[in-house]
Design an enzyme around this catalytic site. Structure first.
Site, mmCIF file in Angstrom:
data_model
loop_
_atom_site.group_PDB
_atom_site.id
_atom_site.type_symbol
_atom_site.label_atom_id
_atom_site.label_comp_id
_atom_site.label_asym_id
_atom_site.label_seq_id
_atom_site.Cartn_x
_atom_site.Cartn_y
_atom_site.Cartn_z
ATOM 1 N N LYS A 252 34.311 29.645 -9.087
ATOM 2 C CA LYS A 252 33.599 30.203 -7.933
ATOM 3 C C LYS A 252 34.232 31.536 -7.603
ATOM 4 O O LYS A 252 35.427 31.616 -7.315
ATOM 5 C CB LYS A 252 33.694 29.256 -6.743
ATOM 6 C CG LYS A 252 33.057 29.837 -5.489
ATOM 7 C CD LYS A 252 32.976 28.837 -4.370
ATOM 8 C CE LYS A 252 32.345 29.458 -3.137
ATOM 9 N NZ LYS A 252 32.222 28.483 -2.048
ATOM 10 N N LYS A 313 29.529 29.866 -10.146
ATOM 11 C CA LYS A 313 28.862 30.418 -8.976
ATOM 12 C C LYS A 313 29.392 31.807 -8.682
ATOM 13 O O LYS A 313 30.612 31.968 -8.692
ATOM 14 C CB LYS A 313 29.143 29.476 -7.800
ATOM 15 C CG LYS A 313 28.581 29.925 -6.485
ATOM 16 C CD LYS A 313 28.981 28.943 -5.430
ATOM 17 C CE LYS A 313 28.489 29.478 -4.095
ATOM 18 N NZ LYS A 313 29.103 28.790 -3.001
HETATM 19 C C1 PBG Z 1 31.170 27.049 1.302
HETATM 20 C C2 PBG Z 1 30.081 27.511 0.404
HETATM 21 C C3 PBG Z 1 29.557 28.800 0.279
HETATM 22 C C4 PBG Z 1 28.460 28.693 -0.561
HETATM 23 C C5 PBG Z 1 28.362 27.363 -0.949
HETATM 24 N N1 PBG Z 1 29.371 26.641 -0.354
HETATM 25 C C6 PBG Z 1 29.917 30.069 0.940
HETATM 26 C C7 PBG Z 1 31.231 30.678 0.686
HETATM 27 O O1 PBG Z 1 31.986 30.269 -0.182
HETATM 28 O O2 PBG Z 1 31.548 31.591 1.424
HETATM 29 C C8 PBG Z 1 27.555 29.833 -0.939
HETATM 30 C C9 PBG Z 1 26.166 29.443 -1.341
HETATM 31 C C10 PBG Z 1 25.185 30.539 -1.375
HETATM 32 O O3 PBG Z 1 25.490 31.730 -1.156
HETATM 33 O O4 PBG Z 1 24.015 30.230 -1.610
HETATM 34 N N2 PBG Z 1 32.419 26.963 0.780
#
Ligand code: PBG
Length: 391
Positions: A252, A313
């Protein structure tokens, strides 16, 4: 003639070259040539179409693209609603769905009937997997985010509601503290502005167990703390949830593409104060977008710690990482087509700059081609309608 053409490769005399240019194809000649039609009009091609000798080409890939029947017969990557995991935002500040300005077409769904209706619609198109994101009211947010493991929290109640209504629905959860943390970080922030790793994991474990107790099928740590997958696995097993899976956000990245999601949940990092520094971004735990090999390190750790599914992601800008995980691990690979990617497509489509259906299905196909089994996407319902042939 062939003899003549072949001899051209071997630096012929000037005279030979001039004569040969008349019969060589443009593609082979250095300079374009207009061949004569000998005064005869040719049928079936526009006037001016050059007459050329056919290429001596045993391999012509276009033969395999000639009809839709044949193209679909040999298509390598297929997208199906079965691949989709639909994210849903849930709130309980009133009984109406609340539009999210930066995600046209996506709403915070009112807890209860509206959530059920939305999921029922998804299921009617073959989408049978959802991931739940709660919008926590500000007054329930604290620096240590205890609401994350409240057995009656909005997330836990939504999971229960969904599993009671649709027992065969696969319900995924998000494991991270940011929707419940008054500082807006995925972990607990120390006064010096450090996101505490091991202390955070204690609460992530409680959160995951509370979600499992509510009936979650798959818990998905998105927090990027070190060692959280193993710790969550042990906590789930200790409580008897050996059948609850872990989908780890393995790679991520600290991405600008999460902006609209943070709007949806009002979960962006908050401004600090004089005595408490709050980092304005998540770069000390989410990965650097410049890094590829580091994803291997994360993948090895997650595999060893018991992850069942690995996720990459965001999606489109990180297809190389999807392919990397596909090739380094036998685990299923998921990809998150995140909020900013959704917003970009919607914005261009609204302006008439892109054909939305074609662009979205191309993105989904690209995820499959890169090696993703599962696709988390806000387009889950729309894309499934298009796949079913609806306009
Ligand atoms: C929370 C989380 C996030 C997303 C999914 N879970 C935001 C972040 O990490 O700031 C992002 C999902 C998206 O942008 O569609 N930890």
């Amino acid at each position: 003639m062939n003899q003549q053409l072949r001899s051209l490769g071997r630096a012929p005399c000037i005279g030979c070259q001039r004569r040969a240019l008349v019969v060589r194809n443009v593609a082979e000649a250095v300079r374009p040539v207009v061949a004569s039609t000998n005064g005869k009009a040719r049928v079936g091609v526009p006037e001016g179409t050059p007459i050329v000798t056919p290429q001596d080409l045993p391999s012509r890939p276009r033969r395999n693209r000639r009809s839709e029947t044949f193209r679909s017969a040999i298509r390598e990557s297929i997208v199906s609603p079965a691949n989709f995991i639909l994210p849903i935002f849930v709130h309980e500040e009133g009984s109406n769905n609340i539009p999210i300005a930066s995600m046209p077409g996506i709403y915070r769904l009112a807890y209860g009937k509206n959530v059920i209706d939305y999921v029922a619609e998804a299921r009617s198109y073959g989408v049978n997997q959802v991931v739940v994101f709660p919008k926590t009211p500000d007054h329930l947010k604290t620096p240590t985010a205890e609401e994350a493991f409240n057995p009656n929290g909005l997330s836990q109640r939504t999971i229960r509601l969904l599993k009671d209504t649709f027992p065969d629905l696969e319900v995924y959860t998000d494991v991270a503290l940011d929707p419940y943390n008054s500082d807006g970080h995925d972990g607990i922030v120390s006064d010096a502005g450090v996101i505490l790793n091991d202390e955070t994991i204690e609460y992530l474990c409680r959160q995951a167990v509370s979600q499992a107790e509510a009936g979650a099928d798959v818990v998905s740590p998105s927090d990027m703390m070190d060692g959280r997958v193993g710790a969550i696995r042990r906590a789930l097993d200790r409580e008897g949830f050996t059948n609850v899976s872990i989908m780890s956000y393995t790679a991520k990245y600290a991405s600008a593409y999460y902006g609209p999601f943070r709007d949806a949940l009002a979960s962006a990092p908050k401004p600090g104060q004089a005595h408490r520094r709050i980092p304005p971004n998540k770069k000390t735990y989410q990965m650097d977008p410049a890094n590829y090999r580091e994803a291997i390190r994360e993948a090895k750790a997650d595999e060893a710690e018991g992850a069942d599914i690995m996720m990459v992601k965001p999606g489109m800008p990180y297809l190389d990482v999807v392919r990397l995980l596909r090739e380094t691990s036998p685990l299923p690979v998921a990809v998150y087509h995140v909020s900013g990617e959704y917003a970009m497509l919607k914005a261009a489509a609204e302006r008439g700059w892109l054909n939305e259906k074609d662009a979205v299905l191309e993105a989904m196909t690209s995820f499959r081609r890169a090696g993703a089994d599962l696709i988390l996407t806000y387009y889950g319902i729309e894309a499934s309608k298009w796949l079913a042939g609806e306009k």
